[in-house]
Write an enzyme that holds these catalytic residues in place. Structure first.
Site, PDB file in Angstrom:
ATOM      1  CG  ASP A   7      29.467  10.420  45.924  1.00 32.46           C
ATOM      2  OD1 ASP A   7      28.996   9.912  46.959  1.00 32.46           O
ATOM      3  OD2 ASP A   7      30.421   9.928  45.295  1.00 32.46           O
ATOM      4  CG  ASP A   9      34.503   8.547  49.566  1.00 33.89           C
ATOM      5  OD1 ASP A   9      35.020   9.514  50.154  1.00 33.89           O
ATOM      6  OD2 ASP A   9      34.044   7.555  50.172  1.00 33.89           O
ATOM      7  CB  SER A  16      40.536   4.243  48.307  1.00 36.00           C
ATOM      8  OG  SER A  16      41.144   3.010  48.617  1.00 36.00           O
ATOM      9  CG  PHE A  19      35.666   1.070  51.806  1.00 35.21           C
ATOM     10  CD1 PHE A  19      34.366   1.497  51.558  1.00 35.21           C
ATOM     11  CD2 PHE A  19      35.980  -0.268  51.587  1.00 35.21           C
ATOM     12  CE1 PHE A  19      33.403   0.615  51.100  1.00 35.21           C
ATOM     13  CE2 PHE A  19      35.022  -1.159  51.128  1.00 35.21           C
ATOM     14  CZ  PHE A  19      33.732  -0.719  50.876  1.00 35.21           C
TER      15      PHE A  19
END
Length: 177
Positions: A7, A9, A16, A19
């Site tokens: 993955d 992020d 975050s 985003f």
């Protein structure tokens, strides 16, 4: 040929709740770039599978997503590693698409593109949906405690046999002693 599916992020870069909407907001998690380099040096092909619903929500456009991913690829290259491919779902969370994790569509695309069986391929995520998507196609789940990982680690739906590590470097050290 060895593969690993990551993955983005919360695994490679800081996550975050608002985003990651620009290249300036993309910040690598300490050690993650070096972890990818270590994996690549050991013969792993590194592939990213990432939900990017900010596109579907209109928070950023495809050019911006491409710029963010370009920054990541350049940073990994600078650290001596390589990302072989990036697969992403641009659809919003309420979409019925097959590519949005926890559905396994992105993983099936990876299997088809590289003509591989994903059974036993390590997949690394920080959220339950990352792991569920991989497990649905036979991947071995690795949870990192970065990003949303600490919260995910106590989820009663965590797939059986999930290996838990502090971060991506710890996963890389486990796979490449």
């Amino acid at each position: 040929m060895k593969f690993i599916i990551l993955d983005r992020d919360g695994v490679i870069n800081e996550d975050s709740a608002q985003f990651i909407k620009s290249p300036d907001e993309w910040k690598p998690i300490p050690g993650s770039l070096e972890a990818i380099s270590r994996l690549e040096d050991a013969g792993y092909r590194v592939v990213i599978a990432s939900n990017q619903s900010g596109v579907g929500r209109g928070l950023f456009d495809m050019d911006t997503l491409n710029a963010i991913n370009d920054k990541m690829v350049r940073a990994v290259n600078h650290a001596g590693g390589r990302i072989d491919a990036i697969f992403f779902c641009p659809h919003p969370a309420d979409s019925t698409c097959e590519c949005r994790k926890p559905k396994p569509g992105l993983f099936r695309q990876i299997a088809e593109r590289f003509n591989i069986d994903l059974n036993g391929v390590p997949t690394v995520g920080d959220s339950l949906r990352d792991l569920q998507a991989g497990v649905a196609v036979g991947c071995t789940p690795f949870l990192v405690l970065t990003g949303k990982g600490t919260k995910t680690a106590v989820d009663p739906e965590l797939p059986a046999g999930t290996k838990v590590f502090p971060d991506l470097m710890a996963v890389a050290r486990h796979l490449v002693p």
